[in-house]
Write a protein that holds these residues in place. Structure first.
Motif, short mmCIF file in Angstrom:
data_model
loop_
_atom_site.label_atom_id
_atom_site.label_comp_id
_atom_site.label_asym_id
_atom_site.label_seq_id
_atom_site.Cartn_x
_atom_site.Cartn_y
_atom_site.Cartn_z
N VAL A 39 13.29 70.40 -42.42
CA VAL A 39 12.08 69.86 -41.79
C VAL A 39 12.21 69.94 -40.27
O VAL A 39 11.25 70.34 -39.58
CB VAL A 39 11.83 68.42 -42.26
CG1 VAL A 39 10.67 67.79 -41.48
CG2 VAL A 39 11.53 68.41 -43.76
N LEU A 40 13.37 69.58 -39.74
CA LEU A 40 13.57 69.67 -38.29
C LEU A 40 13.43 71.11 -37.81
O LEU A 40 12.77 71.37 -36.80
CB LEU A 40 14.96 69.12 -37.92
CG LEU A 40 15.33 69.14 -36.44
CD1 LEU A 40 14.35 68.30 -35.62
CD2 LEU A 40 16.76 68.64 -36.24
N ILE A 70 19.97 64.43 -45.90
CA ILE A 70 20.29 65.12 -44.65
C ILE A 70 19.97 66.60 -44.75
O ILE A 70 19.53 67.22 -43.78
CB ILE A 70 21.77 64.90 -44.26
CG1 ILE A 70 22.08 65.54 -42.90
CG2 ILE A 70 22.72 65.43 -45.34
CD1 ILE A 70 23.48 65.27 -42.40
N ASN A 71 20.14 67.18 -45.94
CA ASN A 71 19.90 68.61 -46.09
C ASN A 71 18.42 68.95 -46.04
O ASN A 71 18.04 70.02 -45.54
CB ASN A 71 20.54 69.10 -47.39
CG ASN A 71 22.05 69.07 -47.32
OD1 ASN A 71 22.65 69.35 -46.30
ND2 ASN A 71 22.68 68.68 -48.42
N SER A 82 20.71 74.40 -47.81
CA SER A 82 19.98 74.01 -46.60
C SER A 82 20.24 74.91 -45.40
O SER A 82 19.30 75.31 -44.70
CB SER A 82 20.29 72.56 -46.24
OG SER A 82 21.68 72.37 -46.04
N ASN A 83 21.49 75.23 -45.14
CA ASN A 83 21.76 76.05 -43.96
C ASN A 83 21.26 77.47 -44.14
O ASN A 83 20.86 78.12 -43.17
CB ASN A 83 23.25 76.03 -43.63
CG ASN A 83 23.66 74.71 -42.97
OD1 ASN A 83 22.83 73.84 -42.70
ND2 ASN A 83 24.95 74.54 -42.72
N ASP A 137 22.38 74.32 -33.73
CA ASP A 137 22.17 72.96 -33.24
C ASP A 137 21.49 72.07 -34.29
O ASP A 137 21.65 70.85 -34.26
CB ASP A 137 21.32 73.00 -31.97
CG ASP A 137 22.04 73.70 -30.83
OD1 ASP A 137 22.88 73.05 -30.19
OD2 ASP A 137 21.77 74.90 -30.60
N ILE A 138 20.75 72.67 -35.20
CA ILE A 138 19.94 71.90 -36.15
C ILE A 138 20.79 71.08 -37.12
O ILE A 138 20.62 69.86 -37.22
CB ILE A 138 18.94 72.82 -36.86
CG1 ILE A 138 17.90 73.32 -35.84
CG2 ILE A 138 18.27 72.12 -38.03
CD1 ILE A 138 17.03 74.46 -36.34
N PRO A 139 21.71 71.69 -37.88
CA PRO A 139 22.51 70.86 -38.79
C PRO A 139 23.40 69.87 -38.09
O PRO A 139 23.64 68.76 -38.59
CB PRO A 139 23.31 71.88 -39.60
CG PRO A 139 23.27 73.14 -38.82
CD PRO A 139 22.00 73.12 -38.05
#
Length: 204
Positions: free
Chosen positions: A17-18, A11-12, A66-67, A159-161
């Motif tokens: 990638v998103l 998920i991270n 990731s964030n 919004d991404i995570p």
């Protein structure tokens, strides 16, 4: 100059990638972690001592978490990154909440359903995870009843995570309550070409 290390089953990694796809960035990626290995090699550990994914390389600069990577990419493009201080930290708050509250609540059910053989699954662990997670999704639904996106009227880094968490939770083979405002928001994500190859992937 950008390169990402990490497997899309994480998920991270999907968050990064998103983010890159929304921003239109060219982000080559090398699989790493779990069956792909790499993360325990001395070279990788020198860049990320945690031995986790994702790891972003930007020239001679490396970044993990990731964030933090999502923030870095958004700020570097001057898109999705609020310039107003209060709006920025509203977004920061939701990103921290995803990592410290929502993700730990939902992870046990995900691991039981997706990464544990059926004969070894613990229904009690799943039930406890559902009991912890669904009130958080109710909170998100109520929040999105008042505004279009997590931190205001426009799509932003927060919004991404959250989108990646919704993808993971709603991808589990279990019943879930209707969340009309969250469903409206997520349908908007799925309509974006940038979501392809991330939010339409099966869980693994």
């Amino acid at each position: 100059m950008l390169h990402l290390w990490g497997r899309l089953s994480s998920i991270n990694v999907r968050k990064v990638v998103l983010c890159a796809q929304v921003l239109g960035l060219d982000l080559p990626r090398t699989d790493a972690g779990l069956a792909h290995g790499v993360v325990d090699t001395p070279g990788y550990r020198a860049q990320n001592p945690n031995g986790l994914v994702p790891l972003l390389q930007d020239g001679d600069f490396t970044l993990w978490e990731s964030n933090a990577i999502v923030r870095y990419l958004c700020a570097g493009q001057d898109r999705l990154y609020p310039r107003n201080l209060r709006q920025r930290f509203d977004a920061e708050r939701w990103m921290d909440w995803q990592q410290t509250t929502l993700n730990p609540a939902g992870s046990p059910a995900f691991k039981q359903w997706i990464r544990t053989p059926a004969e070894q699954r613990d229904a009690t662990v799943i039930a406890q995870s559902v009991a912890a997670t669904e009130p958080l999704f109710a909170l998100l639904d109520e929040h999105l009843s008042r505004q279009a996106f997590m931190a205001g009227d426009e799509l932003g880094m927060a919004d991404i995570p959250i989108a990646c968490e919704v993808h993971r939770w709603w991808g589990l083979p279990q019943a879930r309550p209707a969340r009309p405002h969250l469903e409206r928001w997520y349908a908007g994500w799925l309509a974006l070409p940038a979501s392809r190859g991330v939010l339409d992937l099966p869980l693994s």
